[in-house]
Design an enzyme around this catalytic site. Structure first.
Site, PDB file in Angstrom:
ATOM      1  N   GLU B 130       0.829  -1.218   0.000  1.00 56.85           N
ATOM      2  CA  GLU B 130       0.000   0.000   0.000  1.00 56.85           C
ATOM      3  C   GLU B 130       0.858   1.261   0.000  1.00 56.85           C
ATOM      4  O   GLU B 130       0.516   2.270  -0.617  1.00 56.85           O
ATOM      5  CB  GLU B 130      -0.917   0.010   1.225  1.00 56.85           C
ATOM      6  CG  GLU B 130      -1.855   1.201   1.313  1.00 56.85           C
ATOM      7  CD  GLU B 130      -2.904   1.212   0.221  1.00 56.85           C
ATOM      8  OE1 GLU B 130      -3.831   0.413   0.269  1.00 56.85           O
ATOM      9  OE2 GLU B 130      -2.783   2.034  -0.717  1.00 56.85           O
ATOM     10  N   LYS B 206       5.274   4.440 -10.161  1.00 63.36           N
ATOM     11  CA  LYS B 206       3.999   4.276  -9.449  1.00 63.36           C
ATOM     12  C   LYS B 206       2.875   3.937 -10.425  1.00 63.36           C
ATOM     13  O   LYS B 206       2.008   3.114 -10.131  1.00 63.36           O
ATOM     14  CB  LYS B 206       3.685   5.551  -8.671  1.00 63.36           C
ATOM     15  CG  LYS B 206       4.660   5.762  -7.502  1.00 63.36           C
ATOM     16  CD  LYS B 206       4.572   7.169  -6.930  1.00 63.36           C
ATOM     17  CE  LYS B 206       5.524   7.356  -5.758  1.00 63.36           C
ATOM     18  NZ  LYS B 206       5.667   8.773  -5.366  1.00 63.36           N
TER      19      LYS B 206
END
Lengths: 434, 434
Positions: B130, B206
């Site tokens: 996460e 990302k």
């Protein structure tokens, strides 16, 4: 992971139910891939089978018999009828029959959470309810899982799409509350009877649910102070705008030192605030965690498919086995305290917007300022506006922005101001969030 | 649920590691309540034990020996050293020793996702991440769990806080790129060598991770087209502002008909767009799902405690047993296709902002307009600005906003415009998101 299909029964097939049925019937391959097993629609229980439209539900699945959900091939009952009386029975009956429950019913949770969750724990079944708050916004998972390392310290939510739609229309088109409501009804954003939306009740139900997850407190909806938008005047939206603020109906929780204040009210937000940017029927929740800081979650707050998206996310979580783990760990509505007690908002410190209609005579401003000073409330700015067209002759709006004071003290001052001779109408006041 | 404590080893104890150690050591009761069992810090592996500061880590837990994580009382290894070489070995070694892994390392996942996830599946262990994307913003759970009923169709993220901080400073204070970067470095928002942040590499890493979850595509970072903010000129921020737009560095994925285009670039967003409101070092991701519609997730993109909040959320998920279920169901980096192939952005349709510096001579506007017309690109507006102070004499900025065209066609037109006699500098162009 079990490869047996997960059997689903819907109780209620209105807007949300139709959306869920569509997804189960039309996106079966996708859902099976995400869940690692099939999700199969087994039963659709409705009062009037003729009204099951919109999704091509095979006729043989449709029934008026609530006991049909007892079928051993049904593993989950999705309660999608709303209300709190029949819905409560449906959920208790499903749990007693050993079924998991998914619900989108915030009123049911707010009113009967302790009873229903206790019943679920007794039979080791799970209740999921992502769709109950903020429609397609995954705020339940955010609070229960993503922010699990945090103690929430503040929460501010735009949780009622109808109210936000009306406030957006009033602000952007300069319309009156009545005209904006009529437009919302015409476009399907407001019910024929919009009371529960515009008086803050719906947002209070949702806040009660969020407060249980974030603080472990069980707030009955009537224990949550609420002011709706149904009394809002277009002039206050305009004056706020001129001062650099947008008025939003917020459901707020402020935690401090073991106490948490819960309320629903219109609040002035700076135009640049993220929540001030949330337009139309969208919902958003800003959550401050003591570890992560400020986070925000936004999305469609209602509607067939957004809400169905959340219901089906819960079904997938049950199929994967995540939801059962979460349910067991979270111990919601179990009375397990996190040490918070609910307190009235009296001690919450805030800035305030105060708008009076005063007769244009000498001394009234002096009287009002004196009363505020007597209550130790400092004034940040004062604007005495020109008389408004179409309003009673001789009354002029007087807008005062205060520095921080305790809500209770400010309310006491407002009470005293109401008795001043030349104040012509009840004072209007809202919190200001800086 | 197991009541055995979950043993945690940290590898790396820099900023994020210190935050995680603090939470484990100082918030033990809270975490145990959320997880249903204790989370216990067992080992902290570092290169230099003298540098473990900030958290009161008992000395006996600190070691330089990577093999210390093999201790049977360690169940999870949190890889928090960054980089891709040692980090890869740490993760593979931990998995081989039967440990779950939590990582905040986007570069590692983007470069070695398939190898690491295959290794985890072989030994039936779980990798959680996460914290690898957008720090404290729970975007991984949102995509993998909350939106599980959806196919994502578009994703736009502000994923690099350093770039967003610099762009915000430039826009709000009218400073140059160099001055804004220097301020970011002074305040600790930018590294001494900010290259990977400002050239778009970090955002591309990302985006590669998000694209795996949302589309099942394995994009190597070098396959993602990227334009950073390191070439951005203050005048374009100003011109965009005058036209009603804010420039943000966005990582974008656009899916259409089985193809997905991935790129990182500065984009013009309307001032009223939610992403345009995201200021400073904050991160935000807007996700469009085919069921739910538009949702948005925002929060702090980096920093000790926000990132630690996400790492510890993963540890709690492992303790509860959720993470293991999610990992098994999601089959990430397994080569399991969702039918998407990566395509270059050439066919993505967009509006464009085109800014030229031209010599102030007759005919240049006609030439430029002719070239755009020849490439079937319609012009929405043209502004020829006054000559800028401090710029080469006689050059004036020419700003053209186009209607929609394919990116490839637009780029071809820009190539041709570069050969026009009186165009004095390379054209600057950005997508416009309406």
């Amino acid at each position: 992971m079990s490869s047996e299909p997960l059997g689903v029964a819907l109780v209620g097939c209105g807007t949300v139910g139709t959306g869920v049925a569509k997804l189960l019937l039309e996106k079966g391959d996708r859902l099976a891939q995400r869940a690692g097993r099939s999700l199969v629609l087994r039963k659709v229980v409705v009062r009037d089978p003729a009204k099951v439209r919109g999704a091509d539900v095979p006729r043989e699945l449709v029934t008026t018999d609530l006991a049909a959900v007892h079928d051993p091939a049904v593993h989950v009952v999705a309660e999608l009828i709303g209300g709190t009386t029949t819905a409560r029975k449906v959920v208790l009956d499903a749990l007693a029959a050993g079924k998991h429950v998914v619900t989108a019913n915030k009123a049911l949770l707010a009113e009967h959470g302790p009873e229903l969750f206790e019943a679920a724990r007794k039979v080791e079944r799970t209740i999921c309810f992502e769709a109950a708050v903020a429609g397609g916004v995954p705020i339940i998972r955010a609070l229960a899982e993503s922010l699990a390392a945090n103690q929430v310290t503040a929460l501010q939510g735009i949780l009622n799409g109808t109210s936000n739609f009306i406030l957006t229309s009033m602000a952007e088109q300069g319309t009156s509350y009545a005209a904006a409501l009529a437009e919302a009804q015409r476009l399907g954003y407001a019910e024929a009877d919009p009371t529960l939306d515009v008086d803050g009740s719906d947002a209070a139900h949702k806040l009660a649910v969020l407060a249980q997850i974030a603080f472990g407190v069980t707030a009955k909806p009537h224990e949550i102070e609420k002011i709706g938008i149904d009394t809002i005047d277009a002039m206050d939206i305009r004056f706020a705008d001129e001062l650099g603020y947008t008025i939003k109906l917020l459901a707020e929780a402020w935690a401090d030192n073991g106490r948490v204040a819960l309320h629903v009210a219109p609040v002035l937000l700076r135009h640049t605030d993220m929540l001030a940017q949330v337009r139309g029927a969208f919902n958003a929740v800003q959550v401050v965690g003591d570890v992560v800081g400020e986070t925000l979650y936004q999305g469609p707050g209602a509607g067939m498919m957004p809400t169905a998206s959340s219901v089906v996310a819960d079904l997938i979580d049950l199929a994967v086995g995540r939801a059962q783990r979460t349910f067991a760990a979270a111990k919601l509505w179990s009375g397990q305290s996190r040490g918070f007690v609910i307190e009235p908002s009296e001690t919450v410190r805030s800035r305030f917007y105060l708008r009076l209609l005063v007769l244009d005579r000498p001394g009234v401003l002096a009287d009002v300022c004196r009363i505020l000073a007597d209550h130790a409330i400092s004034i940040s700015s004062v604007i005495q506006h020109e008389a408004l067209e179409g309003r009673a002759e001789q009354t002029v709006p007087l807008v005062i922005m205060t520095h921080y004071s305790e809500t209770g003290k400010f309310r006491a001052a407002v009470g005293a101001i109401g008795k001043v001779a030349n104040v012509a109408a009840p004072a209007v006041f809202y919190s200001v969030d800086d």
